[in-house]
Design an enzyme around this catalytic site. Structure first.
Site, PDB file in Angstrom:
ATOM      1  N   ASN B  81       0.811  -1.579   0.602  1.00 27.15           N
ATOM      2  CA  ASN B  81      -0.401  -0.027  -0.189  1.00 27.15           C
ATOM      3  C   ASN B  81       0.456   1.110  -0.006  1.00 27.15           C
ATOM      4  O   ASN B  81       0.395   2.290   0.376  1.00 27.15           O
ATOM      5  CB  ASN B  81      -1.139   0.005   0.843  1.00 27.15           C
ATOM      6  CG  ASN B  81      -1.603  -1.558   1.421  1.00 27.15           C
ATOM      7  OD1 ASN B  81      -1.885  -1.884   2.160  1.00 27.15           O
ATOM      8  ND2 ASN B  81      -2.433  -1.664   0.350  1.00 27.15           N
ATOM      9  N   VAL B  88       1.766   7.071   0.984  1.00 28.98           N
ATOM     10  CA  VAL B  88       0.378   6.067   1.453  1.00 28.98           C
ATOM     11  C   VAL B  88      -0.535   6.299   0.794  1.00 28.98           C
ATOM     12  O   VAL B  88      -0.478   7.077   0.610  1.00 28.98           O
ATOM     13  CB  VAL B  88       0.862   6.782   2.852  1.00 28.98           C
ATOM     14  CG1 VAL B  88      -0.209   5.516   4.062  1.00 28.98           C
ATOM     15  CG2 VAL B  88       1.818   6.320   3.660  1.00 28.98           C
ATOM     16  N   CYS B  89      -0.977   5.133   0.234  1.00 27.62           N
ATOM     17  CA  CYS B  89      -2.112   5.135  -0.557  1.00 27.62           C
ATOM     18  C   CYS B  89      -3.366   4.450   0.558  1.00 27.62           C
ATOM     19  O   CYS B  89      -3.450   2.858   0.856  1.00 27.62           O
ATOM     20  CB  CYS B  89      -2.038   4.008  -1.585  1.00 27.62           C
ATOM     21  SG  CYS B  89      -3.268   4.233  -2.296  1.00 27.62           S
ATOM     22  N   ILE B  90      -3.772   4.870   1.432  1.00 30.51           N
ATOM     23  CA  ILE B  90      -4.785   4.320   2.641  1.00 30.51           C
ATOM     24  C   ILE B  90      -5.880   5.542   2.390  1.00 30.51           C
ATOM     25  O   ILE B  90      -6.345   6.505   2.128  1.00 30.51           O
ATOM     26  CB  ILE B  90      -4.557   4.141   3.780  1.00 30.51           C
ATOM     27  CG1 ILE B  90      -3.807   5.492   4.577  1.00 30.51           C
ATOM     28  CG2 ILE B  90      -3.954   3.342   4.449  1.00 30.51           C
ATOM     29  CD1 ILE B  90      -3.581   5.354   6.079  1.00 30.51           C
ATOM     30  N   TYR B 103     -10.602   1.599  -5.445  1.00 32.77           N
ATOM     31  CA  TYR B 103     -11.129   0.080  -4.561  1.00 32.77           C
ATOM     32  C   TYR B 103     -11.143   0.075  -3.215  1.00 32.77           C
ATOM     33  O   TYR B 103     -11.871  -0.879  -2.332  1.00 32.77           O
ATOM     34  CB  TYR B 103      -9.497  -0.942  -4.459  1.00 32.77           C
ATOM     35  CG  TYR B 103      -8.384   0.505  -3.829  1.00 32.77           C
ATOM     36  CD1 TYR B 103      -8.125   0.282  -2.710  1.00 32.77           C
ATOM     37  CD2 TYR B 103      -7.829   0.904  -4.858  1.00 32.77           C
ATOM     38  CE1 TYR B 103      -7.786   1.326  -2.136  1.00 32.77           C
ATOM     39  CE2 TYR B 103      -6.738   1.432  -4.199  1.00 32.77           C
ATOM     40  CZ  TYR B 103      -6.414   1.587  -2.506  1.00 32.77           C
ATOM     41  OH  TYR B 103      -5.795   2.497  -2.471  1.00 32.77           O
TER      42      TYR B 103
END
Lengths: 417, 170
Positions: B81, B88-90, B103
């Site tokens: 992630n 950061v990809c959250i 997603y």
């Protein structure tokens, strides 16, 4: 034919809109309160006597007189000689005590409309059920009139008005009788002109004003009796009604009792809604600027309830000052529940041992660090940027050093700490 | 309204200084620019990132907290992630509706009730439990799924690197 609306059949305020009368009422107040207390006591006596005394004609008439005294009712009959020996009297409806006053004027009487005092002897009326279930009503009516040997009083309007017009009569009553004597009642409260009843007022409220007023004067006037002959009950009801209306010089309107109660309910709901709106308006509308500022504060501090923000903003008139006040704990509020579910739960489950050890790093640095000692909380928050930045730098270094030591010890590495 | 952003950031800084979550430090690198923060996150216990001290940079927009900050690790990272450049990809870093990867469905999104602390705690969770459906780092996601041993070895070396400890040899 009629220009009157239901709104004209109801009083809105107890006291007249007249400065002299209001001054009079204020002067009368002490006397009124004394009267009210005396009459309350007397009413207690009436209620007790009503329960224990037997139900016989002389006692009925005694209780009736006592009731008149309790509520300060004076009855005058305009033409008592016109009273005929009929079985049924029909009257217009102005108050809850109509039947008490008319009993005084006629003597023995069986009032059959429902009143709030159904079960109280001396004030009570005979419960014959609803006139709309005709057969049951008729049987009960015949039985009671035979037992009591007294004439019947009906008030076919079925709800009281302020006397400015007549409501529609419920013609069902007129199917049982051939000959009726109509009578008109009028009510006056001289001097203070206090209304008998107001929009939405309760019986208790009305009764207290009966007791407070110096006296309430009921005038009863007999009209010539009328016979049904070949008329239908509707026609007969209407003729009787027109007769009463023209004698009272008031209109006979097309509204029924249920129209009035429906309208009253709507008015009360309206009034409640207006009150709520007014309460809200006090709080919201005064200043669109305040609304704008409050929304800015709310954006920054979403967990603070709007009411608390408004309260503080109305004093400070400044977004920044209010935010500072809230952050520094000068504004009291209960934080609002936010809808988010913090993801912290899964993390804190993995490391449940953190609860109490918020120790200063310096005090733990010479013992073996454990994950529970990775808490880098400072004991104070510096007052200026230099202090804060220094503390931040120190804590970063301590964290790295502690993590490094922990790693080396855990893996038994042969590396200087 | 940079003024309110500043005040809010100051409040969060104070909170994080006095009462930080376990193994987390965060604050402005230099108070002359309050919109650029530095954070240190300890890799959670019992995971392949255990014990590492991972530095990251947080960049706040002028309309914070209406818009979320951006977060980027400043050390080498290898994680499904986290992009190879450290971003950061959250979900908590995206406002609802803003869904570049397509997603994020029911996951938690950014809103002003979130905070730096919640972001950092989410990142700790992310380190512990990568979401291999996110394609921020496809290689890492594939290795996490198919070769956990190799993934752990790489992570272990990343941890050592952050602590200044010599690498394990593959």
């Amino acid at each position: 034919m009629t220009n009157l609306g239901i709104k004209h059949l109801v009083n809105y305020s107890r006291f007249p809109d007249n400065e002299v009368k209001i001054l009079l009422a204020v002067l009368y107040l002490p006397l009124g309160i004394i009267l009210l207390l005396l009459r309350c006591t007397l009413t207690l006596v009436l209620l007790i006597l009503g329960q224990i005394l037997p139900d016989s004609p002389p006692i009925q008439s005694f209780l009736n007189n006592l009731a008149l005294l309790c509520f300060g009712i004076i009855v005058s009959v305009e033409n008592s000689k016109k009273k005929e020996n009929v079985e049924v009297f029909v009257a217009n409806s102005l108050s809850m005590f109509d039947h008490v006053a008319i009993s005084k004027a006629i003597g023995k009487l069986l009032p059959i409309n429902k009143t709030p005092f159904q079960s109280i002897p001396g004030l009570g009326t005979t419960d014959l059920g609803s006139v709309n279930s005709t057969e049951a009503f008729k049987t009960k009516l015949e039985k009671t009139t035979k037992e009591k040997k007294a004439p019947v009083l009906i008030c076919p309007e079925e709800s009281a008005t302020n006397g400015k017009a007549l409501l529609k009569f419920n013609s069902k009553y007129f199917s049982f009788f051939q000959k009726v004597q109509p009578l008109c009642i009028t009510i006056k409260r001289p001097l203070l002109d206090i209304s008998i009843s107001t929009l939405g007022s309760t019986y208790i409220n009305d009764i207290l004003y009966y007791m407070f007023s110096p006296f309430t004067n009921y005038t009863v006037k007999f009209l010539p009796s009328m016979e049904k002959k070949s008329l239908s009950e509707d026609e007969f009801a209407d003729i009787v009604r027109q007769n009463i209306a023209s004698e009272l010089k008031i209109e006979a309107t097309g509204f029924s009792s249920s129209d009035v109660s429906e309208w009253t309910k709507r008015q009360m709901a309206e009034a409640r809604r207006r009150n709520i709106e007014r309460a809200n308006a006090q709080y919201r509308l005064p200043n669109p600027e305040l609304v704008r500022m409050a929304s800015l504060v709310k954006e920054v501090l979403p967990y603070v309830p709007l009411s608390a923000i408004y309260n503080d903003l109305s004093v400070t008139r400044s977004v920044d000052t209010t935010i500072t006040n809230i952050l520094e704990g000068r504004v009291r509020f209960i934080p609002e529940q936010t809808t988010s579910t913090p993801q912290t739960s899964s993390v804190s489950n993995q490391q449940p041992s953190t609860s109490t050890s918020y120790g200063n790093v310096a005090s733990t640095s010479n013992s073996t660090p454990s994950p529970a000692q990775m808490n880098m909380g400072a004991s104070t928050f510096g007052k200026n940027a230099t202090e804060r930045t220094r503390s931040f730098q120190e804590r970063k270094e301590q964290l790295i050093a502690a993590a490094r030591r922990l790693y080396i010890e855990k893996h038994n590495l042969d590396i200087p700490l | 309204m940079a003024g309110s952003a500043l005040r809010r950031l100051m409040a969060e800084y104070k909170q994080l200084t006095l009462n930080p979550p376990e193994g987390i430090i965060a604050g402005p690198k230099n108070e002359e620019n309050f919109f650029e923060w530095e954070a240190l996150i300890i890799g959670p216990e019992g995971t392949c990132f255990e014990g590492g001290v991972f530095p990251a940079k947080l960049t706040f927009p002028p309309d914070y907290p209406l818009s979320p900050p951006k977060m980027q690790f400043t050390c080498d990272m290898f994680h499904p992630n986290i992009y190879s450049d450290g971003r950061v990809c959250i979900s908590i870093l995206h406002a609802p509706g803003d869904d570049p990867m397509g997603y994020e469905s029911s996951a938690e999104r950014w809103s002003p009730v979130q905070s730096v602390e919640k972001i950092l705690l989410s990142v700790v969770s992310m380190l512990a439990e990568p979401n291999d459906e996110s394609g921020a780092n496809v290689d890492a996601a594939k290795m996490w799924r198919e070769n956990r041993e190799e993934f752990s070895r790489i992570a272990e070396n990343l941890v050592r690197k952050t602590l200044g400890i010599p690498q394990l040899l593959g």
